[in-house]
Every structure is written in structure tokens, then in C-alpha cells.
Design a protein around this motif. Structure first.
Motif, PDB file in Angstrom:
ATOM      1  N   THR A 255       1.031  -1.335  -0.006  1.00 57.33           N
ATOM      2  CA  THR A 255      -0.068  -0.133  -0.058  1.00 57.33           C
ATOM      3  C   THR A 255       1.018   1.310   0.044  1.00 57.33           C
ATOM      4  O   THR A 255       0.550   2.269  -0.726  1.00 57.33           O
ATOM      5  CB  THR A 255      -1.095  -0.006   1.194  1.00 57.33           C
ATOM      6  N   ASP A 256       1.899   1.286   0.825  1.00 56.71           N
ATOM      7  CA  ASP A 256       2.604   2.459   1.084  1.00 56.71           C
ATOM      8  C   ASP A 256       3.351   2.627  -0.324  1.00 56.71           C
ATOM      9  O   ASP A 256       3.587   3.952  -0.674  1.00 56.71           O
ATOM     10  CB  ASP A 256       3.686   2.620   2.213  1.00 56.71           C
ATOM     11  N   ARG A 257       4.015   1.642  -0.827  1.00 57.16           N
ATOM     12  CA  ARG A 257       4.745   1.805  -2.157  1.00 57.16           C
ATOM     13  C   ARG A 257       3.944   2.186  -3.355  1.00 57.16           C
ATOM     14  O   ARG A 257       4.211   3.223  -4.017  1.00 57.16           O
ATOM     15  CB  ARG A 257       5.330   0.393  -2.563  1.00 57.16           C
ATOM     16  N   LYS A 258       2.612   1.719  -3.371  1.00 60.89           N
ATOM     17  CA  LYS A 258       1.840   2.143  -4.454  1.00 60.89           C
ATOM     18  C   LYS A 258       1.199   3.604  -4.215  1.00 60.89           C
ATOM     19  O   LYS A 258       1.147   4.269  -5.237  1.00 60.89           O
ATOM     20  CB  LYS A 258       0.373   1.290  -4.432  1.00 60.89           C
ATOM     21  N   ASN A 259       0.933   4.116  -2.903  1.00 62.92           N
ATOM     22  CA  ASN A 259       0.716   5.428  -2.657  1.00 62.92           C
ATOM     23  C   ASN A 259       1.909   6.420  -2.929  1.00 62.92           C
ATOM     24  O   ASN A 259       1.642   7.564  -3.624  1.00 62.92           O
ATOM     25  CB  ASN A 259       0.343   5.627  -1.012  1.00 62.92           C
ATOM     26  N   ALA A 260       2.967   5.940  -2.688  1.00 66.05           N
ATOM     27  CA  ALA A 260       4.445   6.653  -3.029  1.00 66.05           C
ATOM     28  C   ALA A 260       4.605   7.083  -4.690  1.00 66.05           C
ATOM     29  O   ALA A 260       4.632   7.685  -5.215  1.00 66.05           O
ATOM     30  CB  ALA A 260       5.513   5.785  -2.397  1.00 66.05           C
TER      31      ALA A 260
END
Length: 491
Positions: A255-260
Motif C-alpha cells: 500500500t505504501d509503495r503504491k501510494n508513493a
């Protein structure tokens, strides 16, 4: 016919040979607990010679608490007939001649020899086995600790898709406790279409051997216990354990990677838009001013003072627009790079000071401004960000008032709502056109370009500052003006 002495001796010799060669220790004791026989395996196990133990109390071979309790146990048995280990086998501890304590399996039976009660104990040293079992348990504990403390989730399922293991990282990722999902079909962790297709995929693989994700990794979606859908990396391997086919899945919440990645994509799109619009908006007033200067020069040459003054006024207007745009660009750059500490803020003073600074704006004096300051708690925040938010909201309310209305107003209120500082600003101005409200906080969006000049960066910068502060901002269309509501958790 009784057996001959010769055959009896032969029989005894065979029994003695057996007792001397069996790997288990064999000890006999009398009804007082004194050792009567001690075979070679018992010698090997305990380290005593037969001469050292024959006639001694068997408790010499026992550590505490067995040593102190043995005589009492025998006495109790003869008094009550209560058998504790006689006729049974169990694991106990024994003590060698060198004092070392070890684990053994002990079997005790009662026998009668010439009217005397005797006991025979069969002993097997199991210290190696216990050590091996202990080592296995320790290795299993270490392996479990490694599995439980990995960042990635680890799930194993059987051929039917039922979950067999679910490590702690999985509990964190999916929100389920392990005991909630063990024996459940793994599709409980999947949204559609994965949920719907999972069983058929497994069945197809078992029937045809066609692999889709087994042995590879890919990005899919997972579903948490609370129903949230999130992106994850999944790699699946086929393993065989004791003849059983299992599937091991490693999952990682991305999730964090996709958000970034999305933030980078948006930032690149904004940068591209920013570069295009600033180059256009900076060039336009410059080109206009250059052309107007030509007109001024020609007007002076032909002594047309009125035309020269009119053109000079237009040049001033273009340069003011350019100055305003450059100022907003500098403010935007500073806001993006500024690192600001939290400080205690007097919100009422900040709003009053801002209104004082805005008094120079056109038509400010015709506004009816109502203040309702009910927030009296301490607010810790970033002052420059707060100023940018308040100045944008109030200056827009002044700038875009509806001059066709006799009574123009701005209502400003502050209050505490569910532990959130709330600033509400309502007006009966021009509002935001309904077909453009979805673009409210986008870069370079000008909603009333014919009414007043603006860079189109104000609301965009304001929204970015709201996000940095961890707050929220809401817009409401009143059909007769608009309302902005800014909320911020009280720290």
C-alpha cells in the motif's frame, strides 16, 4: 517328571546370558529396596560396578526428590497396596556415579521368589533421545520465531485451499488472528474476482498441471478483516511435506509503495502542468507590456499624451499581474520546501490580523463581516501554514464578492468539534461554478478570471498546507455563495 539339574543349570545359563547382553539395564531389589542384581548394561548406564551397589539401597541411583521419597513409597505400598509405577512404565530421572543426572525410561514389575517379594526394574537411558527432542524443539522454536518476526506474511494452504499456517505478519497485514483463519478457505483473504475464481483455479491446476502463479510472483489485491481492499505482492511455491502437497504463499502489503508511486505520478503531472502554465503566464504579461511600450513610444512621438497614459496604465496592470504570479510561485516553492516547527497559535488574533491586512483590497468596505470565535482551546500547529490557509480563504471571499448584491457578507466562526479545531467561512459571493467544483483544488484553476486576476495557485497551495498539517477541508455550495470548513485535530 522334574527337570534334571543339568537342564536347570543350562536354563539358568541362558537366562544369565540374556540378562548380560540386553541393552537395557536390569536391576532387582528386595522388599527393603536393597539391590540384589545389577546387569552389565546397568553398570554401563550408571558407572557403578556390581560390587559397589549390591546390598545398597536403590535410592543411591536416584536424585532428589526421588531419593528422599523412595523408602516412603515402598513402605506405603506394603501398607496400602497402592501401586504408583509398579506394572507401568514412565520417564524419570536417575543419577550416575559421577553425580550427573540423566533421563531414563523405567519399568517396574513385582515378582515372588521362594516366598519373598522382589522387584525388577528395566532401565533405558534416553538422555540422547531427550537431547535430540530438546534440540528439535529448540530448532522448531527458533524457526517459528523467525517465521513470526518476518516482515512478510507467510501462509500455507493444503490442496483444498484451507489455511494451515498464518504467521504474525499476516495477522498485521490482514487484521485476522491466526485462530480465526486456520482451517478456513484462503479465499477469505481475497476480494473478487480472486475470491470467486480461486477454487476453480486450484481444481484446474490439480487436473491439468497448468500453473498461473505457482513458482512466480505478481501483484494482486487482498481483503482485510474490516473489508478494506489493498494491493499486495504475492509469490506462491508448491512444497511436499511427508507425502502431502502444500502451497506456501509469501505476501507483502505494498500500500505504501503504491501510494508513493501515485504521489510521484501526481507530482510529475503537476510539475509538467506547472512548467507549461508558468512559462505561458509569465510570458503573456511580458509580451503585452512590450507591445504597449511600443504604443507609448509612438504616442509620445506624436504627442498623444492621453493614449500614452492609458497604455502606461495597462502596462502597470500587466506588471502587477506578473508580480502577483511570481509572488505565488515563490510562496508555492517556499511552502513545498519549508520545514516548520509547531508553536502555540492564537487563532482569533491570526484571523483579526489577516482581516486588517486585507482592508486595502477593492470593495472591502462594503462587506458585512461577522465574527463568532468560540474556540478557546490551545492550538499547536505550524503558524505559516495556518496563515496561508486563512489568508487564502478570506482574500478569496473579499475578492470574489457579488457586486450585484446590496448586502455582501462574510461569516467567520471557530469552534471545537469532536476534539477538532474547526474554522468555518461562509459568504454570499460568486461561489464556484458547479461544472468546475470537481477541479477546486487543482493547480492553475481560475474560476472567475473576468472578475479579478489570480494565479490559480491559491486554493492548490491552501489544500497542500491543509494536508501537511494533517487536517481536512470541505467545500459546500450554498446556491447563493459558498462555505469552506477547515478542521484540524487539536494537539
Amino acid at each position: 517328571m522334574s527337570a534334571s539339574p543339568k537342564s536347570s543349570n543350562a536354563h539358568s545359563s541362558r537366562l544369565e546370558a540374556v540378562l548380560n547382553t540386553v541393552i537395557d539395564g536390569i536391576i532387582t531389589i528386595n522388599n527393603r529396596g536393597l539391590i540384589q542384581s545389577f546387569n552389565p548394561s546397568a553398570v554401563r548406564i550408571f558407572g557403578y560396578s556390581p560390587e559397589e551397589v549390591i546390598g545398597q539401597n536403590v535410592k543411591m541411583l536416584m536424585p532428589e526428590p526421588y531419593h528422599s521419597g523412595h523408602d516412603g513409597y515402598l513402605s506405603n505400598y506394603f501398607s496400602t497396596g497402592d501401586k504408583q509405577i509398579i506394572g507401568k512404565g514412565r520417564e524419570v530421572e536417575a543419577q550416575r556415579k559421577d553425580g550427573s543426572v540423566f533421563a531414563m525410561e523405567l519399568g517396574v514389575n513385582e515378582m515372588d521368589i521362594d516366598g519373598e517379594t522382589m522387584f525388577v526394574g528395566t532401565i533405558r537411558d534416553i538422555s540422547d533421545r531427550i537431547s535430540a527432542e530438546q534440540a528439535l524443539k529448540e530448532n522448531q522454536a527458533k524457526l517459528q520465531a523467525i517465521v513470526d518476526n518476518t516482515v512478510d506474511g507467510l501462509i500455507t494452504i493444503d490442496q483444498g485451499g484451507r489455511i494451515e499456517t498464518f504467521n504474525k505478519a499476516c495477522e498485521t497485514i490482514f487484521g485476522y488472528r491466526a485462530n480465526e483463519v486456520i482451517e478456513q478457505n484462503v479465499k477469505i483473504l481475497m476480494p473478487n474476482p480472486y475470491h470467486r475464481e480461486h477454487d476453480s483455479y486450484l481444481s484446474n491446476y490439480h487436473n491439468t498441471g497448468e500453473k498461473r502463479i505457482i513458482g512466480t510472483g505478481r501483484q494482486v489485491e487482498g481483503r482485510r478483516k474490516n473489508g478494506d481492499i489493498f494491493p499486495l505482492d504475492l509469490s506462491v511455491s508448491e512444497v511436499h511435506v511427508h507425502g502431502r502437497k502444500l502451497y506456501s504463499g509469501i505476501v507483502r502489503d505494498i500500500t505504501d509503495r503504491k501510494n508513493a508511486e501515485e504521489e510521484i505520478r501526481q507530482a510529475n503531472a503537476e510539475l509538467e502542468e506547472f512548467s507549461y502554465r508558468t512559462s505561458h503566464d509569465l510570458r503573456s504579461p511580458l509580451v503585452s507590456s512590450i507591445r504597449l511600450l511600443d504604443i507609448v513610444e509612438e504616442s509620445i512621438r506624436v504627442d498623444d499624451k492621453e493614449k500614452a497614459l492609458m497604455s502606461s496604465a495597462l502596462i502597470q496592470k500587466s506588471l502587477r499581474q506578473l508580480e502577483s504570479l511570481v509572488k505565488d510561485i515563490l510562496t508555492l516553492t517556499q511552502a513545498k520546501n519549508e520545514s516548520e516547527e509547531l508553536e502555540e497559535i492564537n487563532i482569533e488574533s491570526l484571523i483579526v490580523d489577516t482581516l486588517t491586512k486585507l482592508k486595502h483590497m477593492d470593495n472591502f468596505e462594503r462587506l458585512n463581516i461577522d465574527l463568532s470565535m468560540k474556540f478557546d482551546s490551545t492550538l499547536w500547529s505550524k503558524k505559516n501554514r495556518m496563515m496561508l490557509i486563512i489568508e487564502n480563504l478570506l482574500s478569496n471571499a473579499v475578492k470574489y464578492q457579488d457586486l450585484n448584491k446590496e448586502n455582501s457578507f462574510i461569516n467567520i466562526s471557530t469552534y471545537l468539534d469532536c476534539n477538532n479545531f474547526t474554522l468555518k467561512i461562509s459568504d454570499n459571493g460568486l461561489g464556484i461554478p458547479k461544472n468546475q467544483q470537481a477541479q477546486l483544488f487543482q493547480m492553475f484553476k481560475r474560476f472567475h478570471p473576468k472578475t479579478a486576476f489570480g494565479s490559480g495557485l491559491g486554493l492548490y497551495m491552501m489544500k497542500k498546507s491543509v494536508d501537511v498539517l494533517g487536517g481536512e477541508i470541505y467545500f459546500k455550495d450554498n446556491d447563493n455563495g459558498c462555505t469552506f470548513i477547515f478542521t484540524l485535530p487539536v494537539r
